[in-house]
Scaffold this motif. Structure first.
Motif, PDB file in Angstrom:
ATOM      1  N   PHE A   1       0.756  -1.364  -0.131  1.00 13.52           N
ATOM      2  CA  PHE A   1       0.152  -0.033   0.122  1.00 13.52           C
ATOM      3  C   PHE A   1       0.897   1.340  -0.279  1.00 13.52           C
ATOM      4  O   PHE A   1       0.418   2.497  -0.014  1.00 13.52           O
ATOM      5  CB  PHE A   1      -0.946  -0.114   1.197  1.00 13.52           C
ATOM      6  CG  PHE A   1      -1.670  -1.103   1.300  1.00 13.52           C
ATOM      7  CD1 PHE A   1      -2.946  -1.174   0.056  1.00 13.52           C
ATOM      8  CD2 PHE A   1      -1.959  -2.118   2.223  1.00 13.52           C
ATOM      9  CE1 PHE A   1      -3.677  -2.243  -0.206  1.00 13.52           C
ATOM     10  CE2 PHE A   1      -2.991  -3.385   2.096  1.00 13.52           C
ATOM     11  CZ  PHE A   1      -3.676  -3.326   1.111  1.00 13.52           C
ATOM     12  N   ASN A   2       2.211   1.047   0.034  1.00 13.63           N
ATOM     13  CA  ASN A   2       3.177   2.329  -0.203  1.00 13.63           C
ATOM     14  C   ASN A   2       3.536   2.351  -1.629  1.00 13.63           C
ATOM     15  O   ASN A   2       4.409   3.338  -1.829  1.00 13.63           O
ATOM     16  CB  ASN A   2       4.234   2.327   0.644  1.00 13.63           C
ATOM     17  CG  ASN A   2       5.129   1.077   0.513  1.00 13.63           C
ATOM     18  OD1 ASN A   2       4.848  -0.071  -0.025  1.00 13.63           O
ATOM     19  ND2 ASN A   2       6.361   1.028   0.952  1.00 13.63           N
ATOM     20  N   LEU A   3       3.033   1.551  -2.632  1.00 15.28           N
ATOM     21  CA  LEU A   3       3.313   1.597  -3.982  1.00 15.28           C
ATOM     22  C   LEU A   3       1.786   2.188  -4.686  1.00 15.28           C
ATOM     23  O   LEU A   3       1.028   2.295  -4.219  1.00 15.28           O
ATOM     24  CB  LEU A   3       3.661   0.307  -4.389  1.00 15.28           C
ATOM     25  CG  LEU A   3       4.809  -0.364  -3.705  1.00 15.28           C
ATOM     26  CD1 LEU A   3       5.020  -1.756  -4.411  1.00 15.28           C
ATOM     27  CD2 LEU A   3       6.135   0.421  -3.616  1.00 15.28           C
ATOM     28  N   LYS A   4       2.505   2.746  -5.695  1.00 17.61           N
ATOM     29  CA  LYS A   4       1.278   3.316  -6.892  1.00 17.61           C
ATOM     30  C   LYS A   4       1.685   3.260  -8.145  1.00 17.61           C
ATOM     31  O   LYS A   4       2.692   2.932  -8.612  1.00 17.61           O
ATOM     32  CB  LYS A   4       1.037   4.756  -6.549  1.00 17.61           C
ATOM     33  CG  LYS A   4       2.221   5.587  -6.757  1.00 17.61           C
ATOM     34  CD  LYS A   4       1.784   6.939  -6.680  1.00 17.61           C
ATOM     35  CE  LYS A   4       3.055   8.143  -6.885  1.00 17.61           C
ATOM     36  NZ  LYS A   4       2.763   9.382  -7.018  1.00 17.61           N
ATOM     37  N   ILE A   5       0.789   3.187  -9.093  1.00 15.66           N
ATOM     38  CA  ILE A   5       0.983   3.285 -10.489  1.00 15.66           C
ATOM     39  C   ILE A   5       1.504   4.701 -11.027  1.00 15.66           C
ATOM     40  O   ILE A   5       0.543   5.740 -10.870  1.00 15.66           O
ATOM     41  CB  ILE A   5      -0.171   2.675 -11.196  1.00 15.66           C
ATOM     42  CG1 ILE A   5      -0.515   1.348 -10.894  1.00 15.66           C
ATOM     43  CG2 ILE A   5      -0.096   2.804 -12.750  1.00 15.66           C
ATOM     44  CD1 ILE A   5      -1.865   0.812 -11.459  1.00 15.66           C
ATOM     45  N   ALA A   6       2.535   4.954 -11.591  1.00 15.28           N
ATOM     46  CA  ALA A   6       2.868   6.377 -11.714  1.00 15.28           C
ATOM     47  C   ALA A   6       3.078   6.559 -12.970  1.00 15.28           C
ATOM     48  O   ALA A   6       3.721   7.558 -13.463  1.00 15.28           O
ATOM     49  CB  ALA A   6       4.335   6.468 -11.037  1.00 15.28           C
ATOM     50  N   GLY A   7       2.761   5.886 -14.102  1.00 16.45           N
ATOM     51  CA  GLY A   7       2.772   6.427 -15.481  1.00 16.45           C
ATOM     52  C   GLY A   7       2.809   4.821 -16.538  1.00 16.45           C
ATOM     53  O   GLY A   7       2.824   3.802 -15.898  1.00 16.45           O
ATOM     54  N   GLN A   8       2.413   5.317 -17.635  1.00 16.83           N
ATOM     55  CA  GLN A   8       2.554   4.130 -18.496  1.00 16.83           C
ATOM     56  C   GLN A   8       3.948   4.264 -19.301  1.00 16.83           C
ATOM     57  O   GLN A   8       4.658   5.191 -19.684  1.00 16.83           O
ATOM     58  CB  GLN A   8       1.425   4.560 -19.513  1.00 16.83           C
ATOM     59  CG  GLN A   8       1.101   3.314 -20.570  1.00 16.83           C
ATOM     60  CD  GLN A   8      -0.138   3.369 -21.496  1.00 16.83           C
ATOM     61  OE1 GLN A   8      -0.930   4.262 -21.326  1.00 16.83           O
ATOM     62  NE2 GLN A   8      -0.204   2.438 -22.432  1.00 16.83           N
ATOM     63  N   PHE A   9       4.360   3.098 -19.840  1.00 15.45           N
ATOM     64  CA  PHE A   9       5.414   2.829 -20.630  1.00 15.45           C
ATOM     65  C   PHE A   9       4.745   2.482 -22.082  1.00 15.45           C
ATOM     66  O   PHE A   9       4.532   1.403 -22.452  1.00 15.45           O
ATOM     67  CB  PHE A   9       6.351   1.523 -20.215  1.00 15.45           C
ATOM     68  CG  PHE A   9       7.604   1.226 -21.006  1.00 15.45           C
ATOM     69  CD1 PHE A   9       8.156   2.157 -21.462  1.00 15.45           C
ATOM     70  CD2 PHE A   9       7.870  -0.121 -21.473  1.00 15.45           C
ATOM     71  CE1 PHE A   9       9.392   1.917 -22.253  1.00 15.45           C
ATOM     72  CE2 PHE A   9       9.105  -0.332 -21.950  1.00 15.45           C
ATOM     73  CZ  PHE A   9       9.723   0.698 -22.517  1.00 15.45           C
TER      74      PHE A   9
END
Length: 634
Positions: A219-227
């Motif tokens: 829960f300290n991670l997130k999705i930060a953009g697309q490749f």
């Protein structure tokens, strides 16, 4: 070639039935959008082929997995089931232990399809691919405080944790060479490094990322953009020998709507976030929705195009149903040009055969028509095939696909796979079948199995084969169904000197020559195995006494003590041999191996070039017969 009269008798019946089925299917398709219309040739293929065998990745959540109860579950499972339902394809799951075994099964023909995988140049060698059934972009996963990655040039100098050897790594480094990759043993380890601030980010597919973060509690991670340079376009892979099956499944895949895909994904991967408004996260969501809208728009455009194509095919189907003559010609062309054998059997006699059947059997059509079908089958397999055929004609529910050997006109053996079903031919019960030639796949499997069970240098059985045979022989001995057995451990004395002095090539040739000498000293029923280096083990089932076992050991010792001549060199080695008997020295494989091994090392300790018997159960070492005085077994 098969006779035109026979074809004229059967094709009108088959095609009339196929046209009726096709028209009924077209009517149902009109009432139920999404059900595809198949041509008569496609329907004939499905009827003759039977269930489509499917191998999957048994542990690839949330895409696909096999439950402990043997059920196929996951996003891919639901999508492929929907494709098969729309296309009228009956799927049959072939269980495997892992993805590597599924790939191997697909290569050697045990599976018809792999339902959920990316298309690659390597896989194109043996698979045909449908259109994508699921598009899943790859995204960057960072810690909660990391900024959104809108400009990929900002990746310069960043550390990215990735499992070794992935296509994602190749494409990332090709486009962004300034990135520093930290290799991990697994995707879970990559997430852990990001969570613990030991790496800036990792890359995963969007669906897999959402599922992993939820299940793993990151829960300290997130999705930060697309490749954007790489996405997973997951398709159905079909064996290249089955192009009609690829066409049929492609039609089913074209009917899947974006709404249906989203519903299936949400069923397996649903994340609910509760808390205060986070505008940075809201921006991420909006960007994700925009990307999803582009994907959905592209999918919708492609779906409309396929619907127009399906409409044209439906019109073609109606035209075909009004022109059976043209359909008959197409069906005859299919039967004449396929390499698959097709036959019709009535009262155990062949009444229709195609060129594929004549090629596989090695006999002309005239030699096949009117012949007893079972006379083509190898005598050891004939009764099995006959019983299955009779039981199926009597209505029993048996597997429709099985393998056996046939004997060609030149007395050569060929392995084939048979698929058969019941039909009416000229108003009487008959069997229609297809025969696939799987000789090369069978030989390839035999070679692989032989390599797995034998030492590659000497060709002798390896440790795994030895232990399997020892366990089996020991069980017979202890159950009273077999006589006592002997186990001999053998180590070459002086072999290291040969290796060090003359090189490993000379050492390898010496090992092969020693293996041949040992093999000549024992019976055909005995096992000689190489378990590593210069160590050999002899399993002698059915020995009458310890004297007989010691005599065989002495015969081997004497044979190995003779000089070895190779390429002008004269090489000298000897052997130290330990002997254990069952059940006298042990009642388990572990006990026997340990006892024989100890006796062998006692022979080395006593000066080498000797035979020693295992110690008795009370710990005392029994007196060994003088090696020089032992008689060789005639």
């Amino acid at each position: 070639m098969h006779s035109p009269s026979a074809l004229r008798r059967i094709f009108p019946f088959l095609l009339t039935a196929l046209a009726a089925v096709a028209l009924a299917g077209a009517a149902r398709a009109a009432a139920r959008p999404g059900v595809v219309a198949l041509t008569p040739m496609e329907q004939a293929f499905l009827a003759a082929h039977g269930p489509v065998r499917m191998c999957v990745d048994p542990d690839w959540e949330p895409y696909e997995r096999i439950t402990p109860e043997g059920d196929y579950r996951g996003i891919g499972a639901d999508l492929v089931a929907l494709v098969a339902k729309r296309a009228g394809v009956n799927l049959e799951l072939v269980p495997t232990r892992d993805w590597d075994e599924s790939i191997a099964a697909s290569r050697d023909g045990r599976c018809d399809i792999l339902p959920f995988l990316n298309q690659t140049a390597g896989r194109d060698a043996w698979l045909l691919f449908t259109r994508p059934v699921f598009n899943d972009p790859n995204v960057f996963i960072t810690r909660e405080e990391h900024e959104f990655i809108s400009d990929l040039s900002s990746l310069a100098g960043a550390t990215v944790a990735l499992p070794s050897g992935t296509m994602v790594e190749e494409r990332l480094l090709a486009r962004h060479p300034g990135v520093r990759v930290i290799h991990t043993a697994s995707e879970a380890e990559a997430l852990r490094l990001v969570s613990e601030r030991k790496a800036d980010m990792t890359l995963r597919s969007l669906t897999m990322a959402a599922w992993t973060i939820r299940k793993g509690g990151w829960f300290n991670l997130k999705i930060a953009g697309q490749f954007p340079e790489y996405a997973n376009n997951l398709r159905i892979g079909v064996r290249r020998e089955l192009p009609l099956l690829r066409t049929i499944l492609d039609k089913g895949a074209a009917t899947i709507s974006p709404e249906e895909v989203r519903a299936i994904v949400n069923h397996h991967v649903a994340i609910e976030v509760v808390g205060p408004v986070n505008y940075r996260r809201l921006l991420l969501v909006l960007v994700g929705l925009a990307a999803l809208a582009l994907v959905v728009g592209a999918w919708a455009w492609q779906t409309r195009r396929m619907n127009r194509r399906l409409g044209a095919q439906h019109a073609e189907l109606l035209s075909l149903s009004r022109a059976l003559g043209e359909s008959e010609a197409r069906f005859r062309t299919l039967a004449d040009t396929t390499s698959v054998g097709i036959y019709i059997l009535r009262n155990d006699e062949l009444v229709v055969v195609n060129p594929g059947m004549t090629a596989i059997s090695g006999r002309p059509e005239q030699a096949l028509l009117g012949r007893d079908f079972f006379s083509l089958i190898h005598p050891d397999d004939r009764e099995m095939v006959r019983k299955r055929s009779q039981a199926r004609q009597q209505g029993e529910n048996l597997p429709t696909r099985y393998q056996f050997r046939i004997v060609t006109d030149g007395d050569r053996l060929r392995w084939v796979e048979l698929t058969a079903g019941n039909v009416l031919y000229q108003g009487l019960p008959a069997v229609i079948g297809t025969v696939y030639d799987i000789t090369e796949q069978h030989r390839s499997r035999e070679r692989i199995e032989h390599k797995a069970m034998h030492d590659p240098l000497t060709g002798l059985p390896n440790r795994a084969t030895l232990m399997e045979r020892l366990e089996r022989a020991l069980a017979r001995t202890l159950e009273g169904d077999g006589p006592p057995l002997a186990l001999l451990f053998l180590d070459l004395d002086g072999f290291k000197t040969v290796n060090d002095t003359h090189g490993h090539d000379a050492g390898d040739r010496l090992l092969m020559a020693a293996a041949r000498r040992i093999r000549r000293c024992v019976r055909a029923a005995d096992t000689v195995a190489r378990i590593g280096g210069d160590e050999f083990v002899l399993l002698l089932p059915g020995v009458d006494s310890r004297d007989q076992a010691l005599a065989v050991a002495e015969k081997v010792r004497t044979a190995l003590a003779r000089p070895f001549e190779q390429d002008g060199l004269v090489l000298h080695v000897s052997s130290s041999i330990g002997v254990a008997l069952a059940p006298e020295h042990g009642r388990t494989a572990r006990e026997l191996c340990a006892c024989a091994d100890q006796a062998m090392y006692r022979a080395k300790h006593d000066g080498r070039n000797a035979v020693r018997l295992c110690a008795t159960p009370d710990g005392a070492c029994p007196p060994d017969a003088d090696s020089a005085a032992l008689q060789e077994v005639p």
